[in-house]
Scaffold this motif. Sequence first.
Motif, mmCIF file in Angstrom:
data_model
loop_
_atom_site.group_PDB
_atom_site.id
_atom_site.type_symbol
_atom_site.label_atom_id
_atom_site.label_comp_id
_atom_site.label_asym_id
_atom_site.label_seq_id
_atom_site.Cartn_x
_atom_site.Cartn_y
_atom_site.Cartn_z
ATOM 1 N N PRO A 92 49.583 40.603 35.069
ATOM 2 C CA PRO A 92 48.653 40.405 36.190
ATOM 3 C C PRO A 92 47.656 41.547 36.321
ATOM 4 O O PRO A 92 46.494 41.329 36.680
ATOM 5 N N GLU A 93 48.106 42.774 36.019
ATOM 6 C CA GLU A 93 47.209 43.923 36.106
ATOM 7 C C GLU A 93 46.091 43.823 35.071
ATOM 8 O O GLU A 93 44.930 44.139 35.364
ATOM 9 N N ASP A 94 46.419 43.363 33.886
ATOM 10 C CA ASP A 94 45.392 43.211 32.857
ATOM 11 C C ASP A 94 44.417 42.088 33.219
ATOM 12 O O ASP A 94 43.216 42.189 32.956
ATOM 13 N N ARG A 95 44.925 41.006 33.815
ATOM 14 C CA ARG A 95 44.024 39.934 34.233
ATOM 15 C C ARG A 95 43.059 40.423 35.307
ATOM 16 O O ARG A 95 41.862 40.108 35.283
ATOM 17 N N ARG A 96 43.559 41.226 36.249
ATOM 18 C CA ARG A 96 42.680 41.772 37.294
ATOM 19 C C ARG A 96 41.649 42.720 36.691
ATOM 20 O O ARG A 96 40.476 42.729 37.097
ATOM 21 N N ALA B 19 41.437 33.698 36.111
ATOM 22 C CA ALA B 19 42.788 34.277 36.053
ATOM 23 C C ALA B 19 43.809 33.232 35.622
ATOM 24 O O ALA B 19 44.708 33.503 34.813
ATOM 25 N N ARG B 20 43.664 32.020 36.152
ATOM 26 C CA ARG B 20 44.609 30.955 35.801
ATOM 27 C C ARG B 20 44.486 30.566 34.331
ATOM 28 O O ARG B 20 45.489 30.275 33.672
ATOM 29 N N GLN C 55 36.944 54.011 28.378
ATOM 30 C CA GLN C 55 38.291 54.087 28.933
ATOM 31 C C GLN C 55 38.572 52.958 29.911
ATOM 32 O O GLN C 55 39.621 52.930 30.540
ATOM 33 N N ASP C 56 37.623 52.055 30.098
ATOM 34 C CA ASP C 56 37.791 50.966 31.046
ATOM 35 C C ASP C 56 38.753 49.923 30.482
ATOM 36 O O ASP C 56 38.513 49.342 29.427
ATOM 37 N N ARG C 57 39.842 49.672 31.207
ATOM 38 C CA ARG C 57 40.856 48.765 30.712
ATOM 39 C C ARG C 57 40.306 47.343 30.553
ATOM 40 O O ARG C 57 40.577 46.649 29.577
#
Length: 413
Positions: free
Chosen positions: A398-402, A374-375, A313-315
């Motif tokens: 941004p949430e998916d990148r984090r 992230a960039r 379940q970890d995104r």
Amino acid sequence: MVLRALLLLLLLAGPAAAQDAAGHGGPIRAVAATGDVAISAGFDGSAIVWRRADGKALSVLRFHDGAVNALAVIPGGGFATGGADGRIALWHGGDAPMRVLTGHDGPVAALAASGERIASAAWDGTARVWAADGTVRVLGGHVGNVNGVAFAPGGAVVTAGYDATLRIWPPAGAARVVQLPAPQNAVVVAPDGGIVAGGADGMLRFVNREGGIDAELEIDTVPLTALALSPDGAHLAVASLGGTAVVIERTRRRIVTVLHAAERPLWAVAFAPDGTELLTGGAAGVLRSWDIASGRPTRAFGSPGLTGVQPAQDRGAQIFRACAICHALSPDGGNRAGPTLHGVFGRQAGSVPGYPYSDALRHSGIVWGADTIARLFELGPQSYTPGTKMPEQVIASPEDRRALLDFLRDAAR
């Protein structure tokens, strides 16, 4: 029949090497089919010839330094591969190319064949037309990557570029330039001269031979990655970065089949010679055949490599599934189609021993960390690290990148 001679030679050459029997070690970038065989080309630097009847690998061909991005069946027998190394190899059986074409200064992104001519599109901003007598016509004018190329009736050539233009090149003289609203990733030309282009905005655009836009059709909200025409030109297949694959009745511009590939991204589509089956390839590294009438899969050629990732379940782990085909995380995972990510935080870009990096990445000066990773996914590899071998992909959220960064901090230690 096209490729009859090739098939005979491949059957005489014997089976593929045992270590390659499972298929590609990374995503599939291009597919083709002719006669009784299918061909797939991958980011792992190989092209595999498969027997369509039972999915058996007949030959695994390794020549290019880096990803094999493009395939074209050569009328009369054989096929061509185009690589990230800028070379084009012509194959007519055996485990070495019959001829190698050189001249591009960047990765070859697309190939087309017509009679005794081969056309290539490359990221050096040019397309080239290679004649059997050794003469080469260089088609310059695009600004940036040339992503698609196709032959048109009467000897013209059509190119599609990241500069959001189509260019229609007559047999001699300057091109007619068609300005479009978005960068273009693929182009096909039907026997009646109709042109179809696939854009980075998820739109298909139908262009007539005079360069006018007749219609637009939205396929996805993310870039389209590949187009293919049925042998009679009546149907068009489309693949997207989001995993969408559809078959369209070309003249009526109507979707007739949606294939539920469950694979992101899809990089390649091709019709079988009889037009009843479609081949697809993408991130999973598996060549698949689909029945067009029902939209159901009929066969898988090869099996995906072990990723070592259990998304649960970890995104972040779910997002990493698209990366795991090319990149290992564990200390003993080694390099695959891409370098290992074990210990990536704090590492100089282009420094993993034994991996054939592009010169651009080796000299980028990037040190991988939370900000640079992230960039990379915010801008996409082609913008952040121009000249890289890494396939283009963007994580817009941004949430998916984090979430991906949080996963990598633990999994890549």
